[in-house]
Design a protein around this motif. Structure first.
Motif, mmCIF file in Angstrom:
data_model
loop_
_atom_site.group_PDB
_atom_site.id
_atom_site.type_symbol
_atom_site.label_atom_id
_atom_site.label_comp_id
_atom_site.label_asym_id
_atom_site.label_seq_id
_atom_site.Cartn_x
_atom_site.Cartn_y
_atom_site.Cartn_z
ATOM 1 N N MET A 115 0.761 -1.155 -0.165
ATOM 2 C CA MET A 115 -0.074 -0.025 0.163
ATOM 3 C C MET A 115 0.865 1.191 -0.191
ATOM 4 N N ILE A 116 1.863 1.241 0.776
ATOM 5 C CA ILE A 116 2.840 2.308 0.810
ATOM 6 C C ILE A 116 3.483 2.805 -0.602
ATOM 7 N N VAL A 117 3.637 1.478 -1.538
ATOM 8 C CA VAL A 117 4.190 1.657 -2.921
ATOM 9 C C VAL A 117 3.192 2.382 -3.671
ATOM 10 N N VAL A 118 1.915 1.801 -3.690
ATOM 11 C CA VAL A 118 0.601 2.378 -4.483
ATOM 12 C C VAL A 118 0.478 3.713 -4.082
ATOM 13 N N ALA A 119 0.557 3.931 -2.697
ATOM 14 C CA ALA A 119 0.105 5.598 -2.367
ATOM 15 C C ALA A 119 1.326 6.668 -3.005
ATOM 16 N N VAL A 120 2.451 6.162 -2.787
ATOM 17 C CA VAL A 120 3.690 6.925 -3.265
ATOM 18 C C VAL A 120 3.384 7.165 -4.959
ATOM 19 N N MET A 121 3.119 6.127 -5.669
ATOM 20 C CA MET A 121 3.026 6.068 -7.016
ATOM 21 C C MET A 121 1.924 6.894 -7.373
ATOM 22 N N ALA A 158 12.746 7.522 -3.511
ATOM 23 C CA ALA A 158 13.244 8.336 -2.142
ATOM 24 C C ALA A 158 11.949 8.204 -1.224
ATOM 25 N N ALA A 159 10.821 8.397 -1.794
ATOM 26 C CA ALA A 159 9.514 8.490 -1.091
ATOM 27 C C ALA A 159 9.196 7.061 -0.374
ATOM 28 N N ILE A 160 9.378 6.023 -1.121
ATOM 29 C CA ILE A 160 9.019 4.857 -0.989
ATOM 30 C C ILE A 160 10.054 4.275 0.271
ATOM 31 N N ILE A 161 11.251 4.489 0.313
ATOM 32 C CA ILE A 161 12.342 4.207 1.042
ATOM 33 C C ILE A 161 11.966 4.864 2.493
ATOM 34 N N THR A 162 11.782 6.186 2.543
ATOM 35 C CA THR A 162 11.591 6.929 3.704
ATOM 36 C C THR A 162 10.189 6.498 4.248
ATOM 37 N N ALA A 163 9.121 6.232 3.629
ATOM 38 C CA ALA A 163 7.990 5.701 4.245
ATOM 39 C C ALA A 163 8.430 4.449 4.794
ATOM 40 N N ILE A 164 8.958 3.481 4.080
ATOM 41 C CA ILE A 164 9.273 2.207 4.950
ATOM 42 C C ILE A 164 10.175 2.412 6.134
ATOM 43 N N VAL A 165 11.101 3.326 6.059
ATOM 44 C CA VAL A 165 12.305 3.673 7.298
ATOM 45 C C VAL A 165 11.391 3.898 8.415
ATOM 46 N N VAL A 166 10.588 4.843 8.163
ATOM 47 C CA VAL A 166 9.922 5.649 9.366
ATOM 48 C C VAL A 166 8.513 4.774 9.719
ATOM 49 N N ILE A 167 8.039 3.960 9.005
ATOM 50 C CA ILE A 167 6.852 3.109 9.535
ATOM 51 C C ILE A 167 7.249 1.983 9.752
ATOM 52 N N VAL A 168 7.781 1.071 8.947
ATOM 53 C CA VAL A 168 7.898 -0.319 8.825
ATOM 54 C C VAL A 168 9.264 -0.828 9.732
ATOM 55 N N VAL A 169 10.457 -0.132 9.520
ATOM 56 C CA VAL A 169 11.612 -0.359 10.235
ATOM 57 C C VAL A 169 11.522 -0.286 11.595
ATOM 58 N N ALA A 211 3.379 9.826 -9.861
ATOM 59 C CA ALA A 211 2.924 9.377 -11.342
ATOM 60 C C ALA A 211 2.722 10.636 -12.029
ATOM 61 N N GLU A 212 2.040 11.618 -11.338
ATOM 62 C CA GLU A 212 1.617 12.963 -11.848
ATOM 63 C C GLU A 212 3.013 13.740 -12.387
ATOM 64 N N TYR A 213 4.060 13.684 -11.596
ATOM 65 C CA TYR A 213 5.361 14.246 -12.040
ATOM 66 C C TYR A 213 6.129 13.432 -13.038
ATOM 67 N N ARG A 214 6.118 12.191 -12.769
ATOM 68 C CA ARG A 214 6.682 11.399 -13.854
ATOM 69 C C ARG A 214 6.348 11.462 -15.311
ATOM 70 N N ALA A 255 4.586 13.664 -2.332
ATOM 71 C CA ALA A 255 4.500 15.008 -2.718
ATOM 72 C C ALA A 255 5.468 15.848 -2.407
ATOM 73 N N LEU A 256 6.364 15.730 -1.496
ATOM 74 C CA LEU A 256 7.552 16.143 -0.819
ATOM 75 C C LEU A 256 8.736 15.710 -1.587
ATOM 76 N N PHE A 257 9.027 14.611 -1.939
ATOM 77 C CA PHE A 257 10.056 14.068 -2.647
ATOM 78 C C PHE A 257 10.063 14.235 -4.057
ATOM 79 N N ARG A 258 8.699 13.945 -4.558
ATOM 80 C CA ARG A 258 8.557 13.840 -5.865
ATOM 81 C C ARG A 258 9.314 12.825 -6.622
ATOM 82 N N ARG A 259 9.843 11.850 -5.979
ATOM 83 C CA ARG A 259 10.514 10.754 -6.605
ATOM 84 C C ARG A 259 10.128 9.621 -5.983
ATOM 85 N N SER A 260 9.666 8.489 -6.778
ATOM 86 C CA SER A 260 9.143 7.401 -6.149
ATOM 87 C C SER A 260 10.332 6.654 -5.435
#
Length: 524
Positions: free
Chosen positions: A326-332, A432-443, A336-339, A425-430
């Protein structure tokens, strides 16, 4: 002169000022038209269900009688439906109707078998919640209703009833120089406990109503001594608990009964005993000795809620994998709007950029919540039924608690998806955003429950990071009157369920605010 009709002016909302419902429809259309996102969210729900049911199916518990393997007996259940530990030595008589018991307690001693550091001898001593006193109980069946007045080793006088309730009286230990008088009265379904230092001036400790008590109950003396628990840090950083057999001995005198009792001989029962340890066989078994009006009672066990066993949230073992999807889908959904360069078109259609971000957050949050509810509503009840059939008895919980675990887990997934969207929306790069989300929530969650860090560190991780939101799943509370390893590695969170969830919500709100600020200042 020309004549004609005047057409009244009709205000039309410009496309750039589309209302919020229109934005929601537009963002929902974007989401559902990308087949990969829809399939991924569906797969996340399927993973939660399948892994949870596989775990439950593979969980079995068995016991043995000699060399024969048999199904383990179900732990006793208390009046409130909770699993309980109900093991103690009971010296009792029948009481018909109203009445009471008064005693003086002059001594409380005990032994602890093979404690640290060397685990090589039996020592004199009492565990903090060793308890002895007077009790009124609905027979001798384990799990039956009761009320008791007691003195504990380190927590003073207490009135406890029906396993989960505890009221404190005067602190301090008992000794020959400082005896304690205890009194427990029954009037209808009302039980009232008192204490005294001299048997003359009495102080009420507590009162309770137990409508489940029958007209005739068992009343008398009891002794219980829980296992000695030592929690040590493991080599990997987590904690490991070791429990050892203990025993307590109490001396009572001035025993007085009031009410309709048969009198004469006392009955003696080792409630919940399933055989004796080798130490009991060759040293000091539980029992009672009477001499000159004094009763010396020895016993072990506890009268308290049971804290060993799988909680219902254990069936949600697949939730972590579903959350990552779900984190991956939410980031995309955001990046995807920027890409694809569509962000400019989106902002032209709706210049109020904060509302665009809010619409995306609502859509991804609702999609994650619906997928989460569908998955958890299947997994939790089905998984707990499978666990029971396999002999691994999960803690029974109220309907409200089960609903909180099911809906709360879905809300956790939804808020985590919103946080991931905001990071996109902050990173605008998939990546970086996915890694950050996983690091702060999952890890932090993985580190806390994988026993790779000291418990004090993991407690702070589950207080200060978004992983605090996982506390919404906890179904079994901590009990102050039960010695336990209440650490994250054992499944306990440092924050209450809704407090932990509020921490996650605060992070999501902060990330959304920062993302909205950046979106207003820069398109891409």
């Amino acid at each position: 002169m020309t004549t004609g009709t005047t057409t009244p002016y009709r205000s039309r909302r410009p496309t750039g000022r589309a209302g919020f419902p229109h934005l929601l429809r537009a963002e929902w259309t974007k989401f559902r038209t990308v087949r990969g996102w829809v399939l991924a969210m569906t797969a996340a729900a399927v993973v939660i269900v399948s892994l949870g049911l596989i775990f439950a199916t593979g969980s079995h518990s068995s016991c043995s009688i000699g060399t024969v393997e048999v199904a383990c007996p179900k732990p006793p259940t208390g009046p409130g439906g909770e699993l309980v530990d109900d093991r103690f030595y009971f010296v009792h008589q029948s009481l018909a109707g109203d009445g009471g018991i008064t005693v003086r307690l002059t001594s409380m001693t005990g032994i602890i078998t093979y404690p640290p550091p060397n685990h090589d001898k039996i020592v004199s001593g009492l565990v903090p919640w060793a308890k002895t006193g007077v009790i009124v109980k609905d027979g001798t069946r384990q799990g039956s209703a009761y009320a008791a007045m007691m003195v504990t080793a380190d927590h003073g006088v207490r009135m406890q009833y029906d396993y989960t309730h505890d009221t404190a009286g005067r602190p301090g230990r008992v000794s020959a120089a400082s005896p304690r008088w205890l009194r427990l009265n029954r009037s209808g379904d009302t039980l009232t406990g008192y204490e005294s230092a001299d048997g003359t001036q009495w102080t009420q400790v507590g009162t309770t109503h137990l409508p489940r008590l029958p007209a005739t109950v068992q009343i008398g003396l009891f002794v219980a001594s829980p296992s000695d628990l030592t929690v040590e840090q493991s080599a990997l950083g987590g904690s490991v608990g070791q429990a050892r057999y203990t025993q307590a001995t109490a001396v009572f005198d001035h025993v007085g009964l009031r009410g309709t009792t048969p009198g004469g001989q006392w009955s003696r029962d080792d409630i919940g005993a399933d055989g004796q340890t080798d130490w009991q066989r060759y040293h000091r078994p539980s029992g009672v000795r009477e001499s000159g009006g004094a009763y010396t009672v020895t016993g072990s066990g506890d009268i308290a809620p049971l804290t060993d066993g799988p909680p219902i949230e254990r069936t949600l073992i697949g939730m972590l994998a579903g959350l990552i999807v779900m984190i991956v889908v939410a980031v995309m959904f955001m990046t995807a709007e920027y890409r694809r360069g569509l962000i400019h078109t989106t902002l032209i259609a709706s210049p109020r950029r904060g509302r665009v971000l809010a619409a995306k957050a609502v859509v991804i949050g609702l999609v994650a919540f619906v997928a989460g509810v569908a998955a958890t509503a299947i997994t939790v009840p089905s998984g707990t039924r499978i666990l029971r059939r396999g002999g691994a008895f999960p803690f029974p919980v109220s309907s409200l608690t089960e609903l909180r675990v099911i809906v709360g887990t879905a809300a956790l997934l939804a808020v985590a998806a919103v946080l991931a969207l905001a990071l996109g929306a902050l990173f605008r790069r998939s990546v970086a955003a996915i890694i950050t989300a996983i690091v702060v929530i999952v890890v932090p969650y993985v580190l806390a429950f994988a026993s790779v860090l000291p418990d004090d560190v993991t407690r702070w991780l589950l207080r200060l990071t978004p992983a605090a939101g996982f506390a919404i799943q906890q179904s079994v509370p901590e009990y102050k009157q039960v010695i336990g390893n209440y650490a994250p590695s054992a499944g306990y969170y440092p924050l209450a369920p809704w407090a932990g969830f509020a921490v996650l919500c605060a992070y999501a709100a902060l990330a959304l605010g920062l993302a909205a600020h950046r979106l207003r200042r820069r398109d891409a």
